[in-house]
Design a protein around this motif. Sequence first.
Motif, mmCIF file in Angstrom:
data_model
loop_
_atom_site.group_PDB
_atom_site.id
_atom_site.type_symbol
_atom_site.label_atom_id
_atom_site.label_comp_id
_atom_site.label_asym_id
_atom_site.label_seq_id
_atom_site.Cartn_x
_atom_site.Cartn_y
_atom_site.Cartn_z
ATOM 1 N N SER A 154 0.843 -1.202 0.000
ATOM 2 C CA SER A 154 0.000 0.000 0.000
ATOM 3 C C SER A 154 0.874 1.247 0.000
ATOM 4 N N GLY A 155 0.232 2.430 0.135
ATOM 5 C CA GLY A 155 0.961 3.692 0.081
ATOM 6 C C GLY A 155 1.853 3.927 1.284
ATOM 7 N N THR A 156 2.874 4.718 1.085
ATOM 8 C CA THR A 156 3.800 5.069 2.161
ATOM 9 C C THR A 156 3.181 6.148 3.048
ATOM 10 N N GLY A 157 3.896 6.516 4.101
ATOM 11 C CA GLY A 157 3.398 7.548 5.007
ATOM 12 C C GLY A 157 3.181 8.880 4.316
ATOM 13 N N GLY A 158 4.037 9.195 3.360
ATOM 14 C CA GLY A 158 3.909 10.467 2.636
ATOM 15 C C GLY A 158 2.817 10.436 1.585
ATOM 16 N N THR A 159 2.521 9.253 1.066
ATOM 17 C CA THR A 159 1.465 9.097 0.040
ATOM 18 C C THR A 159 0.590 7.910 0.427
ATOM 19 N N PRO A 160 -0.204 8.064 1.474
ATOM 20 C CA PRO A 160 -0.966 6.930 1.984
ATOM 21 C C PRO A 160 -2.121 6.514 1.070
ATOM 22 N N THR A 161 -2.534 5.278 1.222
ATOM 23 C CA THR A 161 -3.705 4.760 0.514
ATOM 24 C C THR A 161 -4.968 5.248 1.211
ATOM 25 N N VAL A 162 -5.949 5.682 0.434
ATOM 26 C CA VAL A 162 -7.217 6.114 1.034
ATOM 27 C C VAL A 162 -7.899 4.918 1.694
ATOM 28 N N LYS A 163 -8.610 5.188 2.788
ATOM 29 C CA LYS A 163 -9.302 4.122 3.503
ATOM 30 C C LYS A 163 -10.803 4.393 3.514
ATOM 31 N N GLY A 164 -11.568 3.308 3.579
ATOM 32 C CA GLY A 164 -13.018 3.444 3.581
ATOM 33 C C GLY A 164 -13.662 2.371 2.725
ATOM 34 N N GLN A 165 -14.932 2.595 2.386
ATOM 35 C CA GLN A 165 -15.670 1.646 1.557
ATOM 36 C C GLN A 165 -15.816 2.203 0.138
#
Length: 278
Positions: free
Chosen positions: A189-200
Amino acid sequence: MKRVLLIGIVGVIIFSFSACSNLSSIYNREDAQKVNVGSNITPHPKEKKPVSPPRSILKAGDKGNDVKDIQKKLKKFGYTVNEDGDFGEQTVYAVMDFQHKHGLTTDGIVSGATLKDLKKKPTADIMYKPTAEVVSNFNSAYSEGIVNKLDTQSYTDYYVMVSTSEQMVYIFNGSIHKWRLINSFQCASGTGGTPTVKGQFFVGIKGPQFESENGAILKYFTQFQGNYLFHSVLFDKNGNLVDGTLGKSASHGCIRLALENAKYIYDNVPIGSGILIQ
């Protein structure tokens, strides 16, 4: 005297016959008038609602019998859609998946080639498959225990759960509170600087590959939110592996997968399937 009496009787008979004839003719004229009067009265015809011809382009938000006809055609190809004449999200996603299976632009709009293909006879290779074979159900009790406690949302018989803490993707088949694990694999998944969006989210458009800003080739992408995608690890233009990192945060926000797993989602998880990223 008898002659006079006889003539009188005959006269009475003739008069009576004539009177009856005249009376009968009067009745006949009155009946005729009644019939003629009645024949001039015509009932008002029931007003018929104009029937609109089928539209050549149908899209989200449209309503009507021509939409219902499209929904009937989608059901013929195995899709679960309500025949309510309302071109809502359920119908949009079904149309998009149909387009994907037929190699058409996945825009969810019914026109031209999409309408033409909907009129064809379904074949096994392009039918929607509600039941999937189990590829891997390793540690299924754990993942099923999580997902079946949730009020999941999906327009298909498939559901995807991504655990960024575990860097794992779980694929399920079934229905709400009755999901069955059919496959699971590592991701990045994305790094701390470019995180992956979370949710449904829901599975969106798909494609065979695209090129990133730095020139890397990402294969078998599947959209889940805007520019956030499931896709393969990185290759160069010659097909050589550039970065195959999995099992930890490494991307710019997308979910990276091994090539065969990116292709699995691309081929087997229908558009409109629910996704949970946590």
